[in-house]
Design a protein around this motif. Structure first.
Motif, PDB file in Angstrom:
ATOM      1  N   ALA A   1       0.827  -1.208   0.000  1.00 37.63           N
ATOM      2  CA  ALA A   1       0.000   0.000   0.000  1.00 37.63           C
ATOM      3  C   ALA A   1       0.860   1.258   0.000  1.00 37.63           C
ATOM      4  O   ALA A   1       0.543   2.236  -0.697  1.00 37.63           O
ATOM      5  CB  ALA A   1      -0.933  -0.004   1.207  1.00 37.63           C
ATOM      6  N   ALA A   2       1.946   1.239   0.770  1.00 43.70           N
ATOM      7  CA  ALA A   2       2.834   2.406   0.802  1.00 43.70           C
ATOM      8  C   ALA A   2       3.480   2.631  -0.559  1.00 43.70           C
ATOM      9  O   ALA A   2       3.593   3.777  -1.022  1.00 43.70           O
ATOM     10  CB  ALA A   2       3.901   2.210   1.870  1.00 43.70           C
ATOM     11  N   ALA A   3       3.900   1.548  -1.225  1.00 38.36           N
ATOM     12  CA  ALA A   3       4.521   1.677  -2.548  1.00 38.36           C
ATOM     13  C   ALA A   3       3.507   2.158  -3.583  1.00 38.36           C
ATOM     14  O   ALA A   3       3.821   2.999  -4.436  1.00 38.36           O
ATOM     15  CB  ALA A   3       5.124   0.344  -2.968  1.00 38.36           C
ATOM     16  N   ILE A   4       2.296   1.633  -3.523  1.00 39.25           N
ATOM     17  CA  ILE A   4       1.245   2.074  -4.455  1.00 39.25           C
ATOM     18  C   ILE A   4       0.996   3.565  -4.292  1.00 39.25           C
ATOM     19  O   ILE A   4       0.882   4.302  -5.286  1.00 39.25           O
ATOM     20  CB  ILE A   4      -0.043   1.261  -4.227  1.00 39.25           C
ATOM     21  N   GLU A   5       0.934   4.016  -3.061  1.00 36.45           N
ATOM     22  CA  GLU A   5       0.682   5.431  -2.799  1.00 36.45           C
ATOM     23  C   GLU A   5       1.805   6.297  -3.373  1.00 36.45           C
ATOM     24  O   GLU A   5       1.552   7.369  -3.939  1.00 36.45           O
ATOM     25  CB  GLU A   5       0.533   5.671  -1.304  1.00 36.45           C
ATOM     26  N   LYS A   6       3.052   5.848  -3.235  1.00 35.89           N
ATOM     27  CA  LYS A   6       4.172   6.606  -3.784  1.00 35.89           C
ATOM     28  C   LYS A   6       4.065   6.709  -5.307  1.00 35.89           C
ATOM     29  O   LYS A   6       4.290   7.778  -5.885  1.00 35.89           O
ATOM     30  CB  LYS A   6       5.497   5.953  -3.393  1.00 35.89           C
TER      31      LYS A   6
END
Length: 272
Positions: A233-238
């Motif tokens: 989720a953190a990578a997708i947001e970035k």
């Protein structure tokens, strides 16, 4: 012949973290070791922040970090300048050359995805933040494993690299493809996605296999699903924050995205 303005013509892949080297780990130890040899400590997390940039620009970005610059001042007696960037670069490149083939395993699904792209008539291009001397070691290993793109543009080949569009422009010319909306750029890093956007292509960010998670395949698979979800989720947001058109885990998930892009092109849509 299909209308180039309503059908995809090419997919351009990054290398480390995209096609090879799950977790994009090869450069990390080399950056840490290069600084250590010059008396300055940096962490893997710090080294990862500018990933995707040409490697000299990557070092320049590290030197611009106030914490690293202060450590350099304490260790070396002055704040870092251009000569210091060059010094780290001279140490770094041989270190990266020495280890790059240790991290040359193809990411699962890469060969099958490329084969399916070619079966659709798509050309396969590649750009990288690695300099050519590093790629001269990596390319034969990837070829032996079944991956041979139709072009290669390296950091340092042109007057400017990522996040600007020049390496993509060279790829368009090498492959004979146009317009940019007929091309998809697939990358795991912020500069690589911005490279595609600057050139006007569709962009597909990779959330799991590359730099934004930064774990080997074994490390990733050993994590509990809940921890995987947090990192994903953190990578997708970035990726979404920098404007990637699509975000997937790895190249193994690319083909449905190409279907979606083809459908959007048929309706006259263009990349964001």
């Amino acid at each position: 012949m299909s209308d180039p303005f309503t059908h995809l013509q090419a997919v351009v892949f990054d290398w480390a973290g995209t096609i090879v080297d799950f977790g994009s780990r090869a450069p990390m130890g080399a950056f840490v070791e290069a600084y250590a040899r010059l008396g300055v400590a940096i962490s893997i997390a710090e080294a990862r922040k500018p990933m995707g940039l040409p490697k000299r620009a990557h070092i320049a970005a590290l030197m611009a970090d106030p914490a690293i610059a202060e450590r350099w001042r304490v260790a070396r007696g002055h704040l870092p300048g251009e000569a210091d960037i060059d010094e780290v670069y001279r140490v770094f490149v041989p270190l990266n050359e020495a280890v790059v083939t240790d991290y040359a395993d193809l990411i699962p699904g890469a060969v099958a995805t490329v084969r399916q792209c070619r079966a659709r008539g798509l050309k396969i291009g590649s750009t990288t933040g690695y300099v050519r001397s590093i790629m001269e070691r990596l390319v034969p290993v990837a070829a032996a494993a079944g991956y041979v793109p139709e072009n290669l543009v390296c950091a340092g080949d042109l007057a400017g690299g990522r996040p600007g569009p020049l390496m993509m422009y060279r790829t368009f010319a090498d492959l004979g493809v146009y317009p940019p909306a007929a091309v998809v750029k697939v990358d795991d890093t912020e500069p690589g996605i911005l490279e595609g956007k600057a050139a006007g292509t569709w962009t597909v960010g990779l959330a799991v296999s590359g730099n934004m998670v930064g774990l080997s395949r074994a490390e990733w698979e050993a994590l509990p699903e809940a921890e995987q979800q947090v990192l994903r989720a953190a990578a997708i947001e970035k990726h979404k924050a920098i404007g990637a058109d699509y975000v997937i885990d790895s190249v193994a998930d690319l083909m449905p995205v190409l279907d979606a892009i083809e459908a959007r092109l048929a309706k006259g849509e263009k990349p964001a």
